[in-house]
Design a protein around this motif. Structure first.
Motif, mmCIF file in Angstrom:
data_model
loop_
_atom_site.group_PDB
_atom_site.id
_atom_site.type_symbol
_atom_site.label_atom_id
_atom_site.label_comp_id
_atom_site.label_asym_id
_atom_site.label_seq_id
_atom_site.Cartn_x
_atom_site.Cartn_y
_atom_site.Cartn_z
ATOM 1 N N ALA A 104 -3.412 4.929 -0.943
ATOM 2 C CA ALA A 104 -4.147 3.984 -0.098
ATOM 3 C C ALA A 104 -3.905 4.162 1.391
ATOM 4 C CB ALA A 104 -3.664 2.419 -0.372
ATOM 5 N N VAL A 105 -2.845 4.799 1.691
ATOM 6 C CA VAL A 105 -2.531 5.117 3.091
ATOM 7 C C VAL A 105 -2.546 6.669 3.257
ATOM 8 C CG1 VAL A 105 -0.970 4.835 5.267
ATOM 9 C CG2 VAL A 105 -1.330 2.778 3.600
ATOM 10 N N PHE A 106 -3.255 7.271 4.183
ATOM 11 C CA PHE A 106 -3.352 8.377 4.577
ATOM 12 C C PHE A 106 -2.616 8.917 5.973
ATOM 13 C CE2 PHE A 106 -6.547 7.196 1.714
ATOM 14 C CZ PHE A 106 -6.725 8.275 0.753
ATOM 15 N N GLY A 107 -1.695 10.044 5.719
ATOM 16 C CA GLY A 107 -0.976 10.171 7.030
ATOM 17 C C GLY A 107 -1.352 11.404 7.298
ATOM 18 N N TRP A 108 -1.232 11.630 8.742
ATOM 19 C CA TRP A 108 -1.866 12.995 9.405
ATOM 20 C C TRP A 108 -0.952 13.191 10.595
ATOM 21 C CZ3 TRP A 108 -4.877 14.477 5.645
ATOM 22 C CH2 TRP A 108 -5.474 13.515 4.940
ATOM 23 N N GLU A 109 -0.878 14.539 10.982
ATOM 24 C CA GLU A 109 -0.184 14.948 11.844
ATOM 25 C C GLU A 109 -0.953 15.588 13.124
ATOM 26 O OE1 GLU A 109 2.697 16.184 14.677
ATOM 27 O OE2 GLU A 109 3.036 14.749 13.017
ATOM 28 N N LEU A 110 -0.581 15.279 14.442
ATOM 29 C CA LEU A 110 -1.301 15.675 15.539
ATOM 30 C C LEU A 110 -0.597 16.636 16.693
ATOM 31 C CD1 LEU A 110 -3.133 12.532 16.560
ATOM 32 C CD2 LEU A 110 -4.007 14.343 15.265
ATOM 33 N N GLY A 111 0.526 16.946 16.083
ATOM 34 C CA GLY A 111 1.441 17.766 16.813
ATOM 35 C C GLY A 111 0.738 19.445 17.143
ATOM 36 N N GLY A 112 0.480 19.725 18.573
ATOM 37 C CA GLY A 112 -0.109 20.876 18.819
ATOM 38 C C GLY A 112 -1.613 20.540 19.395
ATOM 39 N N ILE A 113 -1.969 19.468 19.195
ATOM 40 C CA ILE A 113 -3.400 19.191 19.759
ATOM 41 C C ILE A 113 -3.188 19.307 21.514
ATOM 42 C CG2 ILE A 113 -3.025 16.619 20.031
ATOM 43 C CD1 ILE A 113 -6.152 17.970 19.069
ATOM 44 N N GLU A 114 -1.883 18.945 21.985
ATOM 45 C CA GLU A 114 -1.902 18.725 23.555
ATOM 46 C C GLU A 114 -1.827 20.276 23.903
ATOM 47 O OE1 GLU A 114 1.708 19.532 21.348
ATOM 48 O OE2 GLU A 114 0.347 17.952 21.219
ATOM 49 N N VAL A 123 5.325 8.420 1.863
ATOM 50 C CA VAL A 123 6.231 9.606 1.770
ATOM 51 C C VAL A 123 5.623 10.570 2.343
ATOM 52 C CG1 VAL A 123 7.027 8.226 -0.328
ATOM 53 C CG2 VAL A 123 5.139 10.178 -0.434
ATOM 54 N N TRP A 124 6.473 11.710 2.493
ATOM 55 C CA TRP A 124 6.253 12.771 3.385
ATOM 56 C C TRP A 124 5.424 13.582 2.592
ATOM 57 C CZ3 TRP A 124 5.064 12.015 8.053
ATOM 58 C CH2 TRP A 124 5.188 13.287 8.990
ATOM 59 N N ARG A 125 5.092 14.988 3.277
ATOM 60 C CA ARG A 125 4.214 15.779 2.595
ATOM 61 C C ARG A 125 4.632 16.826 1.638
ATOM 62 N NH1 ARG A 125 3.794 20.843 6.022
ATOM 63 N NH2 ARG A 125 5.771 21.209 6.935
ATOM 64 N N ASN A 126 3.566 17.443 1.095
ATOM 65 C CA ASN A 126 3.907 18.611 0.036
ATOM 66 C C ASN A 126 3.374 19.886 0.381
ATOM 67 O OD1 ASN A 126 4.598 16.052 -1.629
ATOM 68 N ND2 ASN A 126 3.297 16.825 -3.352
ATOM 69 N N ASP A 127 4.215 20.430 1.324
ATOM 70 C CA ASP A 127 3.924 21.696 1.944
ATOM 71 C C ASP A 127 4.087 22.816 0.849
ATOM 72 O OD1 ASP A 127 3.887 24.099 3.013
ATOM 73 O OD2 ASP A 127 4.414 23.184 4.966
ATOM 74 N N PRO A 128 3.015 23.587 0.256
ATOM 75 C CA PRO A 128 3.190 24.404 -0.755
ATOM 76 C C PRO A 128 4.341 25.577 -0.628
ATOM 77 C CG PRO A 128 1.145 24.701 0.272
ATOM 78 C CD PRO A 128 1.655 23.639 1.072
ATOM 79 N N LEU A 151 0.877 -1.160 0.039
ATOM 80 C CA LEU A 151 -0.212 -0.056 -0.090
ATOM 81 C C LEU A 151 0.973 1.389 0.023
ATOM 82 C CD1 LEU A 151 -2.652 -1.068 2.486
ATOM 83 C CD2 LEU A 151 -2.603 -1.628 0.102
ATOM 84 N N PHE A 152 0.668 2.156 -0.881
ATOM 85 C CA PHE A 152 1.334 3.542 -1.143
ATOM 86 C C PHE A 152 0.768 4.614 -0.243
ATOM 87 C CE2 PHE A 152 2.308 7.596 -3.083
ATOM 88 C CZ PHE A 152 3.826 7.227 -2.837
ATOM 89 N N GLY A 153 1.532 5.306 0.605
ATOM 90 C CA GLY A 153 0.623 6.208 1.505
ATOM 91 C C GLY A 153 1.272 7.640 1.194
ATOM 92 N N HIS A 154 0.597 8.633 1.423
ATOM 93 C CA HIS A 154 1.371 10.028 1.281
ATOM 94 C C HIS A 154 0.576 10.900 2.555
ATOM 95 C CE1 HIS A 154 1.178 14.123 -1.081
ATOM 96 N NE2 HIS A 154 2.427 13.921 -0.369
ATOM 97 N N GLN A 155 1.629 11.594 3.221
ATOM 98 C CA GLN A 155 1.268 12.567 4.344
ATOM 99 C C GLN A 155 0.479 13.765 3.894
ATOM 100 O OE1 GLN A 155 1.825 11.633 7.268
ATOM 101 N NE2 GLN A 155 1.639 13.447 8.679
ATOM 102 N N ASP A 156 -0.689 14.045 4.520
ATOM 103 C CA ASP A 156 -1.437 15.204 4.159
ATOM 104 C C ASP A 156 -2.006 15.302 2.937
ATOM 105 O OD1 ASP A 156 -1.342 16.007 7.077
ATOM 106 O OD2 ASP A 156 0.182 17.415 6.535
ATOM 107 N N PHE A 188 8.401 19.482 -1.110
ATOM 108 C CA PHE A 188 7.488 18.243 -1.413
ATOM 109 C C PHE A 188 8.210 17.036 -1.458
ATOM 110 C CE2 PHE A 188 9.161 20.384 -5.211
ATOM 111 C CZ PHE A 188 9.432 19.082 -6.084
ATOM 112 N N PHE A 189 7.490 16.036 -1.376
ATOM 113 C CA PHE A 189 7.916 14.850 -1.416
ATOM 114 C C PHE A 189 7.319 13.667 -2.282
ATOM 115 C CE2 PHE A 189 9.636 16.421 2.670
ATOM 116 C CZ PHE A 189 10.698 15.898 2.739
ATOM 117 N N PHE A 190 6.300 14.233 -2.969
ATOM 118 C CA PHE A 190 5.584 13.466 -4.255
ATOM 119 C C PHE A 190 5.565 14.667 -4.985
ATOM 120 C CE2 PHE A 190 2.424 11.703 -6.791
ATOM 121 C CZ PHE A 190 2.801 10.397 -6.574
#
Length: 365
Positions: free
Chosen positions: A74-84, A320-325, A43-48, A329-331
């Motif tokens: 197929a895999v969706f990555g999300w980040e929770l830093g800051g929720i605390e 693979v990591w995220r594509n911050d505009p 399964l291939f995944g991508h952050q955000d 970018f990693f994809f």
């Protein structure tokens, strides 16, 4: 027998017969899916991937993976830093309201969600990359900030338990806490705490979330970086089999440094062997090449790793990591030189995007 008692007994019997027997939890379903794809497709995944991409942000239905390949990861990555901290958006400026929406969408579409967490410390609220003070020994049981850390976990748990479908189902996910602990860049890294302190932190985090806060819908990933060669090295920070479901590795360096692809493959072999012995999932939990300066990276580096016969037969996913505009970018995006090579890799039968996973699950119901 009294007629009323007999009637009540019969009603009870009928109800018990109609009640679900041995109902499989959503967490177990996710684990079974990850096991069942082994040897069939990685399964291939991508952050955000829903949140933003090259030159765009929060456009309904958009994803740079879809723009290039015609399908979602197929895999969706999300980040929770800051929720605390009780803020509205994570450290990458994605609102927690939107992350909930995106994760629910991915689940409804048949995808797999995974959450990383780069928390601000419970001591001085420094970010995860600030290693100027020791934090871990202060937040584990017995530490001066342990109760403060528990409050951070309360906020994390409340959020995770709020990601619920309209039918009241808490969606399953992979949680990847305290990752890359063998590196030096996080306040939970190898130069900022001892292996035992990290184990204590990992164990307490999982137990508290599951047992005290009812976060029973998560699989847990253990994912050091690339700094190991043997299983003994790999398990230096390992909290124990009862705390871990996914045996993973994060690896960027070996996949972009000349001559080290074979090293990445050997390290995956180490974790695959252990995962198989313990009946767990194995995965390349995080990788990529920032801005992809080598246009052939997706086929000549990542593709070579994923096509190794042992890797292809055993790992369940990679991400693979995220594509911050605004940053990196990693994809690739459409027109970027590596886009055609990324598409070539993801068109392979053994590398699966969302539609591949959905079709597989339909056929194996």
């Amino acid at each position: 027998m009294n007629k009323l008692i007999w009637t009540l007994l019969m009603i009870g019997l009928i109800v018990s017969c109609k009640a679900p027997q041995n109902e499989i939890s959503e967490k177990q379903k996710l684990f079974d899916i990850l096991q069942s794809v082994k040897g069939k497709g990685i399964l291939f995944g991508h952050q955000d991937t829903y949140a933003y991409g090259y030159t765009w942000k929060d456009v309904e239905g958009n994803s740079d993976v879809k723009r290039v390949t015609g399908d979602y990861p197929a895999v969706f990555g999300w980040e929770l830093g800051g929720i605390e901290k009780g803020v509205k958006a994570n450290l990458d400026t994605v609102s927690f309201v939107n992350i909930r929406k995106y994760a629910l969408k991915a689940f409804a579409q048949g995808g797999v969600n995974t959450f990383s967490w780069h928390p601000f410390s419970a001591t001085k609220r420094v970010d995860s990359w600030n290693t100027t003070e020791r934090v871990v020994d202060k937040i584990i049981p017995g530490g001066a900030y342990h109760e403060a850390f528990k409050k951070d976990l309360d906020a994390l748990a409340d959020y995770l338990n709020s990601i619920v479908t309209e039918d009241g189902v808490k969606i399953p996910f992979i949680f990847r806490p305290w990752h890359e602990m063998d590196g030096t860049w996080f306040w939970w890294g190898r130069t900022s705490c001892t292996p035992q302190e990290l184990k204590d932190l990992f164990q307490f985090t999982v137990k508290y979330l599951r047992e005290d806060k009812g976060v029973d819908q998560m699989l847990v990933a253990y994912s050091p970086d690339r700094n190991f060669n043997t299983i003994e090295d790999y398990l230096t920070w390992y909290p124990g089999d009862e705390y871990v479901d996914v045996i993973g590795m994060d690896n960027y360096y070996d996949l972009y440094t000349k001559g080290l692809v074979d090293e990445a493959i050997k390290k995956l072999h180490v974790i695959i062997k252990y995962a198989n012995e313990k009946g767990k999932i194995s995965a390349l939990t995080e990788t990529g090449y920032e801005n992809i300066p080598d246009s052939t990276w997706y086929i000549n580096k990542l593709g070579v790793v994923l096509s190794d016969s042992i890797v292809a037969a055993n790992i369940s996913y990679t991400l693979v990591w995220r594509n911050d505009p605004l940053k990196h970018f990693f994809f690739p995006y459409p027109g970027q030189p590596s886009a055609k090579y990324a598409k070539e890799l993801l068109d392979r039968d053994g590398i699966w995007l969302l539609n591949d996973l959905v079709e597989f699950n339909k056929q194996n119901k």
